[in-house]
Design a protein around this motif. Structure first.
Motif, PDB file in Angstrom:
ATOM      1  N   PRO A  63      28.120  27.901  41.929  1.00 45.93           N
ATOM      2  CA  PRO A  63      29.135  27.271  41.074  1.00 45.93           C
ATOM      3  C   PRO A  63      30.536  27.863  41.248  1.00 45.93           C
ATOM      4  CG  PRO A  63      27.221  27.949  39.778  1.00 45.93           C
ATOM      5  CD  PRO A  63      27.043  28.511  41.144  1.00 45.93           C
ATOM      6  N   VAL A  64      30.604  29.167  41.573  1.00 48.24           N
ATOM      7  CA  VAL A  64      31.931  29.751  41.778  1.00 48.24           C
ATOM      8  C   VAL A  64      32.330  29.741  43.262  1.00 48.24           C
ATOM      9  CG1 VAL A  64      31.978  31.146  39.676  1.00 48.24           C
ATOM     10  CG2 VAL A  64      30.998  32.110  41.754  1.00 48.24           C
ATOM     11  N   GLY A  65      31.508  29.115  44.073  1.00 51.74           N
ATOM     12  CA  GLY A  65      31.915  28.849  45.462  1.00 51.74           C
ATOM     13  C   GLY A  65      31.706  29.984  46.447  1.00 51.74           C
ATOM     14  N   ILE A  66      30.807  30.893  46.155  1.00 47.74           N
ATOM     15  CA  ILE A  66      30.623  32.025  47.071  1.00 47.74           C
ATOM     16  C   ILE A  66      29.852  31.593  48.324  1.00 47.74           C
ATOM     17  CG2 ILE A  66      29.588  34.318  47.331  1.00 47.74           C
ATOM     18  CD1 ILE A  66      29.856  34.631  44.280  1.00 47.74           C
ATOM     19  N   ASP A  67      30.401  31.950  49.490  1.00 46.59           N
ATOM     20  CA  ASP A  67      29.687  31.718  50.752  1.00 46.59           C
ATOM     21  C   ASP A  67      28.829  32.964  50.989  1.00 46.59           C
ATOM     22  OD1 ASP A  67      28.746  31.207  53.255  1.00 46.59           O
ATOM     23  OD2 ASP A  67      30.710  30.966  54.214  1.00 46.59           O
ATOM     24  N   THR A  88      35.787  29.307  50.562  1.00 44.30           N
ATOM     25  CA  THR A  88      34.600  28.638  51.098  1.00 44.30           C
ATOM     26  C   THR A  88      34.929  27.206  51.511  1.00 44.30           C
ATOM     27  OG1 THR A  88      33.111  30.018  49.820  1.00 44.30           O
ATOM     28  CG2 THR A  88      32.249  27.878  50.509  1.00 44.30           C
ATOM     29  N   SER A 127      33.951  37.236  41.628  1.00 44.67           N
ATOM     30  CA  SER A 127      33.724  36.006  40.868  1.00 44.67           C
ATOM     31  C   SER A 127      32.243  35.744  40.581  1.00 44.67           C
ATOM     32  CB  SER A 127      34.338  34.806  41.607  1.00 44.67           C
ATOM     33  OG  SER A 127      33.802  34.715  42.897  1.00 44.67           O
ATOM     34  N   SER A 142      37.831  31.920  45.261  1.00 36.31           N
ATOM     35  CA  SER A 142      36.495  31.991  45.840  1.00 36.31           C
ATOM     36  C   SER A 142      36.072  30.611  46.365  1.00 36.31           C
ATOM     37  CB  SER A 142      35.529  32.487  44.758  1.00 36.31           C
ATOM     38  OG  SER A 142      34.243  32.585  45.245  1.00 36.31           O
ATOM     39  N   ARG A 143      36.214  29.612  45.541  1.00 40.36           N
ATOM     40  CA  ARG A 143      35.891  28.248  45.982  1.00 40.36           C
ATOM     41  C   ARG A 143      36.816  27.818  47.124  1.00 40.36           C
ATOM     42  NH1 ARG A 143      35.355  24.718  40.370  1.00 40.36           N
ATOM     43  NH2 ARG A 143      33.445  25.667  39.582  1.00 40.36           N
ATOM     44  N   ARG A 176      32.829  21.710  43.026  1.00 41.31           N
ATOM     45  CA  ARG A 176      31.892  22.674  42.439  1.00 41.31           C
ATOM     46  C   ARG A 176      31.868  22.645  40.914  1.00 41.31           C
ATOM     47  NH1 ARG A 176      29.547  26.342  46.475  1.00 41.31           N
ATOM     48  NH2 ARG A 176      29.801  25.050  48.330  1.00 41.31           N
ATOM     49  N   MET A 219      39.053  34.288  39.333  1.00 45.55           N
ATOM     50  CA  MET A 219      38.692  34.441  40.739  1.00 45.55           C
ATOM     51  C   MET A 219      37.828  33.308  41.299  1.00 45.55           C
ATOM     52  SD  MET A 219      40.447  36.884  41.618  1.00 45.55           S
ATOM     53  CE  MET A 219      39.910  36.844  43.322  1.00 45.55           C
ATOM     54  N   SER A 239      25.082  28.878  49.985  1.00 50.54           N
ATOM     55  CA  SER A 239      26.550  28.789  49.947  1.00 50.54           C
ATOM     56  C   SER A 239      27.033  27.416  49.481  1.00 50.54           C
ATOM     57  CB  SER A 239      27.127  29.069  51.341  1.00 50.54           C
ATOM     58  OG  SER A 239      26.692  30.316  51.818  1.00 50.54           O
ATOM     59  N   MET A 240      26.161  26.424  49.577  1.00 43.81           N
ATOM     60  CA  MET A 240      26.556  25.060  49.194  1.00 43.81           C
ATOM     61  C   MET A 240      26.410  24.805  47.700  1.00 43.81           C
ATOM     62  SD  MET A 240      27.368  24.051  52.146  1.00 43.81           S
ATOM     63  CE  MET A 240      27.615  22.289  52.204  1.00 43.81           C
ATOM     64  N   VAL A 241      25.733  25.709  46.989  1.00 41.67           N
ATOM     65  CA  VAL A 241      25.409  25.400  45.591  1.00 41.67           C
ATOM     66  C   VAL A 241      26.033  26.366  44.585  1.00 41.67           C
ATOM     67  CG1 VAL A 241      23.207  24.425  46.336  1.00 41.67           C
ATOM     68  CG2 VAL A 241      23.260  26.752  45.464  1.00 41.67           C
ATOM     69  N   SER A 293      37.019  38.532  46.774  1.00 39.07           N
ATOM     70  CA  SER A 293      37.110  37.405  45.826  1.00 39.07           C
ATOM     71  C   SER A 293      35.706  36.975  45.416  1.00 39.07           C
ATOM     72  CB  SER A 293      37.826  36.211  46.469  1.00 39.07           C
ATOM     73  OG  SER A 293      39.132  36.556  46.806  1.00 39.07           O
ATOM     74  N   TYR A 294      34.831  36.903  46.406  1.00 36.73           N
ATOM     75  CA  TYR A 294      33.446  36.504  46.113  1.00 36.73           C
ATOM     76  C   TYR A 294      32.791  37.493  45.157  1.00 36.73           C
ATOM     77  CZ  TYR A 294      33.574  33.216  50.108  1.00 36.73           C
ATOM     78  OH  TYR A 294      33.860  32.183  50.965  1.00 36.73           O
ATOM     79  N   HIS A 319      35.954  36.396  36.668  1.00 34.30           N
ATOM     80  CA  HIS A 319      35.548  35.163  37.371  1.00 34.30           C
ATOM     81  C   HIS A 319      36.337  33.966  36.849  1.00 34.30           C
ATOM     82  CE1 HIS A 319      32.982  34.235  33.807  1.00 34.30           C
ATOM     83  NE2 HIS A 319      33.047  33.003  34.223  1.00 34.30           N
TER      84      HIS A 319
END
Lengths: 422, 212
Positions: free
Chosen positions: A108-112, B201, A26, B197-198, B56, B193, A104-106, A22-23, B190
């Motif tokens: 925009p699409v939430g990727i860790d 996390t 995205s 993804s968000r 986000r 996805m 990982s905190m910033v 998913s990461y 994206h």
């Protein structure tokens, strides 16, 4: 394809899950993660961009898990991955990343991103592309039980010194104690007064605790290396020691990495829930404060600030507890700018401080911490991680910032315990 | 003849490729699965997943000064595109004709503003992608293809609305069809996805009691 390349790619294939895919699906390559990473902000080198560090995993995913990649591969239209796809990333991943998760905190699409870098480490470690310093630390952890080579005799000698200094007996191998305490080797070797401070606090608050002579190491070099097998072996040692002493709770010491590993990662590393509860020492002290059992007197006169260890705070959730404790003894407490879950890493986490090759780089990226300190100019900097404390010592020394005193929070509390009367 | 193909079989093909491609892509990701998390949670994974999905949409205050261009350009582009896609009068009429669902379209002046904002955002993002050392290092053919195709679709769409000429409408629809076929196999995924993804996390950090 060489054996080591195939082993590396196989290890990364084993890491591919829905979350990773998913990461990778995205990411829009916006580059915002770069501005959250101290290795990029302090060096200006684009290759330290966090998402770029997972390029080996992305390449593998694109070739073997996507429509166009599979089609192109079947037609021989894409170049196969080579050893340089792994070897060229060793320095980026092991020297240029502390797994601090600020990126990982910033996103925009939430990727860790840190989660994926950990996966890349599995591939690099399996292929043999890991720094010598960490590999050797891993061997010592396996053979001696400590990445720094701290033996039981060393611990026993340290305990004797602390018993003498505090006048309090330190319990070893007490079956049925409420808490079994782990230590990081860095703590035993560098900050042994932490053990004496625990003895003072636990005596004052009536906590029953013990240390296992069978296994007392809290850190896990397997996690830092990306070697799941080693990581599992080390976790099993903690489990075995706790089970033998019938400990219901295990205390993670002032070490961010150790806490995240034993509290959050360990059950997943061994594939089953832990037979005990894990608490960070900050959590336990804060609980004792809440219950009215931990009482302090007097105050630290200096202007103090707090450095959040990334693994205990951002990745572990221990954010409020140290502040509650500081509130008891530090009225002139001041937050660093960009603190809490967005704190800047000291530069020594994720195994970087065990990797001598990265020494110059970690001191360079300490500039991010220096900027924070310059902004508030504290007289004392408190933290809850012995590894951070070592790194902060090095960084402050490097920048001639000798006027800032470094303090461990447990010792600070122990120094202000209400004196027993009678 | 070309217009008939574009309005007929080409559209049908593009729609099916888009729909099946997106679903296949998502299913192929989710069928792999995740390992269970055996750690004892401190907070709620579900609440974390939802909160991070919402959080986000806004940049962290600590990051605003360092990423101002990407943030502003990103907002301009995405908000402008959203307005054009769902509220441009021809799109509203088209969706109503296809699905029976209709809503109020935006006035012509709003269309012009949305288009200008969206173009500005897209161009700024693309220039940044090409000029900045970080994005230049990260970007591949897919990133550029996605930007160029989106730009062409927006350009032909604006031309078609400004000049009421049938040929431009057909050209716009044809470029949309190309984009729809490209979409499921590209980074444009994206658009779907980012939600899981968000969520992953957010859930992971949420279990640990951290607001991500």
């Amino acid at each position: 394809m060489s054996d080591r390349l195939e082993q590396g790619l196989d290890a990364m294939r084993g890491q591919m899950d829905t979350r990773v895919m998913s990461y990778l699906s995205s990411c829009v390559h916006c580059g915002i993660c770069a501005d959250a990473c101290l290795f990029y902000t302090e060096t200006g080198a684009a290759r330290y961009t966090p998402i770029y560090k997972v390029e080996p995993l992305r390449k593998l995913w694109k070739r073997e898990y996507t429509f166009w990649g599979k089609l192109a591969s079947s037609m021989g239209l894409v170049k196969p991955m080579t050893e340089s796809d792994l070897s060229d990333w060793e320095e980026l991943v092991y020297d240029g990343c502390t797994m601090c998760s600020r990126c990982s905190m910033v996103c925009p699409v939430g990727i860790d991103i840190a989660y994926m870098i950990r996966k890349v480490k599995e591939g690099l470690a399996a292929a043999g592309y890991s720094p010598e310093g960490l590999v050797e630390a891993g061997k010592r952890a396996l053979e001696i039980g400590s990445p720094m080579g701290v033996t039981l005799k060393t611990l026993q000698a340290t305990i004797r010194v602390q018993e003498k200094e505090t006048g309090i007996p330190i319990p070893l191998d007490v079956e049925g104690a409420d808490y079994m305490c782990l230590f990081s080797s860095g703590e035993i070797a560098g900050f042994p007064e932490f053990i004496g401070s625990l003895a003072k606090i636990f005596k004052a608050t009536g906590v029953s605790w013990t240390i296992s002579s069978e296994y007392f190491e809290a850190t896990n070099t397997g996690v830092q290396l990306g070697n799941s097998r080693l990581a599992a072996t080390l976790v099993e040692r903690v489990v075995s020691a706790a089970e033998k002493l019938k400990a219901k709770n295990v205390i993670s010491p002032e070490c961010g990495h150790a806490y995240t590993t034993i509290r959050w990662d360990a059950p997943n590393i061994i594939g089953r829930p832990l037979p005990f509860k894990v608490v960070h020492i900050m959590e336990l002290l804060d609980e004792l404060r809440r219950d009215g059992r931990l009482k302090t007197e007097g105050i630290a006169g200096e202007k103090l600030s707090y450095h959040d260890p990334c693994n205990a705070g951002r990745r572990g959730g221990v954010l409020d507890q140290p502040r509650n404790l500081l509130d008891m003894v530090a009225p002139d407490f001041v937050e660093l700018p960009e603190t809490g879950a967005m704190n800047w890493c000291c530069g020594g986490g994720g195994g970087v401080s065990s990797n001598e090759r990265a020494d110059a780089l970690r001191l360079k990226v300490f500039d991010a911490k220096k900027r924070q300190l310059d902004a508030v100019q504290p007289q004392g900097l408190v933290t809850a991680c012995s590894n951070c404390r070592h790194m902060l010592e090095d960084g402050l020394e490097e920048h001639d910032m000798h006027d800032i005193e470094l303090l461990g929070i447990t010792e600070l509390i122990a120094d202000h315990l209400v004196e027993e009367t009678g | 003849m070309f217009a008939q193909l574009v309005d007929g079989i080409f559209w049908d093909i593009a729609l099916w490729v888009f729909a099946i491609g997106v679903v296949w892509n998502i299913l192929s990701i989710f069928r792999v699965g995740n390992k269970p998390d055996y750690s004892e949670p401190r907070g709620s994974a579900v609440a974390g997943a939802v909160a991070t999905n919402l959080r986000r949409f806004m940049p962290r205050s600590e990051m605003v000064s360092r990423t101002r261009l990407q943030v502003i350009a990103g907002y301009l582009f995405h908000l402008g595109l959203f307005a054009l896609l769902f509220f441009a009068a021809p799109h509203v009429l088209f969706i109503e004709a296809q699905t029976g669902l209709g809503w109020t379209s935006m006035p012509y002046w709003a269309f012009i503003i949305a288009a200008q904002l969206s173009f500005t955002g897209l161009l700024l993002l693309w220039v940044h992608r090409v000029m900045h050392p970080v994005t230049r290092l990260l970007s591949d053919m897919d990133d550029h293809m996605a930007s160029i195709l989106t730009f062409i679709v927006m350009l032909t769409g604006c031309m078609a609305l400004v000049e009421a000429f049938e040929g431009l409408r057909v050209l716009h629809r044809f470029t949309v069809e190309i984009l729809m076929v490209y979409f499921p196999f590209s980074r444009l995924m994206h658009a779907f996805m980012f939600i899981p993804s968000r969520a992953f996390t957010g859930a992971w950090f949420g279990r640990r009691g951290v607001k991500a």
